[in-house]
Design a protein around this motif. Sequence first.
Motif, short mmCIF file in Angstrom:
data_model
loop_
_atom_site.label_atom_id
_atom_site.label_comp_id
_atom_site.label_asym_id
_atom_site.label_seq_id
_atom_site.Cartn_x
_atom_site.Cartn_y
_atom_site.Cartn_z
N ALA A 7 0.84 -1.20 0.00
CA ALA A 7 0.00 0.00 0.00
C ALA A 7 0.87 1.25 0.00
O ALA A 7 1.85 1.33 0.74
CB ALA A 7 -0.91 0.00 1.22
N LEU A 8 0.51 2.21 -0.85
CA LEU A 8 1.17 3.51 -0.81
C LEU A 8 0.67 4.22 0.44
O LEU A 8 -0.52 4.23 0.72
CB LEU A 8 0.86 4.30 -2.08
CG LEU A 8 1.32 3.63 -3.38
CD1 LEU A 8 0.87 4.43 -4.58
CD2 LEU A 8 2.83 3.46 -3.39
N THR A 9 1.56 4.82 1.20
CA THR A 9 1.22 5.24 2.55
C THR A 9 0.73 6.67 2.72
O THR A 9 0.43 7.09 3.82
CB THR A 9 2.42 5.01 3.49
OG1 THR A 9 3.53 5.77 3.01
CG2 THR A 9 2.78 3.54 3.57
N SER A 10 0.60 7.42 1.67
CA SER A 10 0.10 8.78 1.77
C SER A 10 -1.43 8.76 1.78
O SER A 10 -2.06 7.99 1.05
CB SER A 10 0.58 9.63 0.60
OG SER A 10 -0.09 10.88 0.59
N TYR A 11 -2.02 9.64 2.57
CA TYR A 11 -3.48 9.73 2.58
C TYR A 11 -4.01 10.11 1.20
O TYR A 11 -5.15 9.82 0.86
CB TYR A 11 -3.96 10.73 3.65
CG TYR A 11 -3.70 12.18 3.30
CD1 TYR A 11 -4.67 12.92 2.63
CD2 TYR A 11 -2.51 12.80 3.64
CE1 TYR A 11 -4.45 14.25 2.29
CE2 TYR A 11 -2.28 14.12 3.32
CZ TYR A 11 -3.25 14.84 2.66
OH TYR A 11 -3.03 16.16 2.32
N GLU A 12 -3.19 10.73 0.39
CA GLU A 12 -3.59 11.12 -0.96
C GLU A 12 -3.75 9.90 -1.88
O GLU A 12 -4.29 10.02 -2.97
CB GLU A 12 -2.58 12.10 -1.54
CG GLU A 12 -2.56 13.42 -0.80
CD GLU A 12 -1.44 14.33 -1.23
OE1 GLU A 12 -0.40 13.82 -1.71
OE2 GLU A 12 -1.59 15.56 -1.06
N ASN A 13 -3.29 8.73 -1.44
CA ASN A 13 -3.40 7.51 -2.23
C ASN A 13 -4.61 6.68 -1.84
O ASN A 13 -4.72 5.52 -2.26
CB ASN A 13 -2.13 6.68 -2.11
CG ASN A 13 -0.93 7.39 -2.68
OD1 ASN A 13 -0.03 7.78 -1.95
ND2 ASN A 13 -0.93 7.62 -3.98
N LEU A 14 -5.50 7.25 -1.05
CA LEU A 14 -6.75 6.56 -0.71
C LEU A 14 -7.55 6.38 -2.00
O LEU A 14 -7.71 7.30 -2.79
CB LEU A 14 -7.55 7.40 0.29
CG LEU A 14 -8.85 6.82 0.79
CD1 LEU A 14 -8.64 5.51 1.52
CD2 LEU A 14 -9.53 7.83 1.72
N GLN A 15 -8.01 5.15 -2.23
CA GLN A 15 -8.71 4.85 -3.48
C GLN A 15 -9.90 3.94 -3.17
O GLN A 15 -9.73 2.78 -2.84
CB GLN A 15 -7.77 4.18 -4.46
CG GLN A 15 -8.35 3.97 -5.82
CD GLN A 15 -7.30 3.44 -6.78
OE1 GLN A 15 -6.48 2.61 -6.42
NE2 GLN A 15 -7.33 3.92 -8.00
N ILE A 16 -11.10 4.50 -3.30
CA ILE A 16 -12.33 3.77 -3.01
C ILE A 16 -13.02 3.44 -4.33
O ILE A 16 -13.20 4.31 -5.18
CB ILE A 16 -13.27 4.61 -2.11
CG1 ILE A 16 -12.53 5.07 -0.86
CG2 ILE A 16 -14.53 3.85 -1.76
CD1 ILE A 16 -11.93 3.96 -0.03
N THR A 17 -13.41 2.19 -4.48
CA THR A 17 -14.05 1.73 -5.71
C THR A 17 -15.56 1.70 -5.55
O THR A 17 -16.10 1.82 -4.44
CB THR A 17 -13.58 0.32 -6.08
OG1 THR A 17 -14.04 -0.59 -5.08
CG2 THR A 17 -12.05 0.24 -6.19
N GLU A 18 -16.24 1.51 -6.65
CA GLU A 18 -17.69 1.37 -6.62
C GLU A 18 -18.09 0.16 -5.79
O GLU A 18 -19.07 0.19 -5.04
CB GLU A 18 -18.24 1.24 -8.05
CG GLU A 18 -19.74 1.32 -8.13
CD GLU A 18 -20.25 1.37 -9.55
OE1 GLU A 18 -21.37 0.88 -9.76
OE2 GLU A 18 -19.55 1.91 -10.43
N SER A 19 -17.32 -0.89 -5.89
CA SER A 19 -17.56 -2.09 -5.09
C SER A 19 -17.43 -1.80 -3.59
O SER A 19 -18.21 -2.30 -2.77
CB SER A 19 -16.56 -3.18 -5.50
OG SER A 19 -16.69 -4.30 -4.68
#
Length: 104
Positions: free
Chosen positions: A46-58
């Motif tokens: 996992a990339l550790t920056s909060y900017e790398n948060l990635q939420i999918t439709e699922s």
Amino acid sequence: MKNKPYFHQLDACRLVVNVYKHGDGVGHETLLQRYPKYYQQLFGEALTSYENLQITESDFDEFSSAIVTFWQDLQQHCQSELALGINPTWWPEKAINKDVRRNC
């Protein structure tokens, strides 16, 4: 509630909202530690920056299902208490009292 199958989805949802709202901080660190799958991955990490948060439709669908199931369980719990002659005022009173203390 922690033993319910939807607990981890609700917990993750709460943390995701916190990270989107506040960015870097305790919520971000907790989300990264407990649920790294919500961050972009690079070579399986996992990339550790909060900017790398990635939420999918699922992910949204899973959060939605967990929320609906929680409220259905709460309704069943309250109905069970009513059937036993117990007035289920514990939850709203607790929330209202907390708001009153905060002057909301």
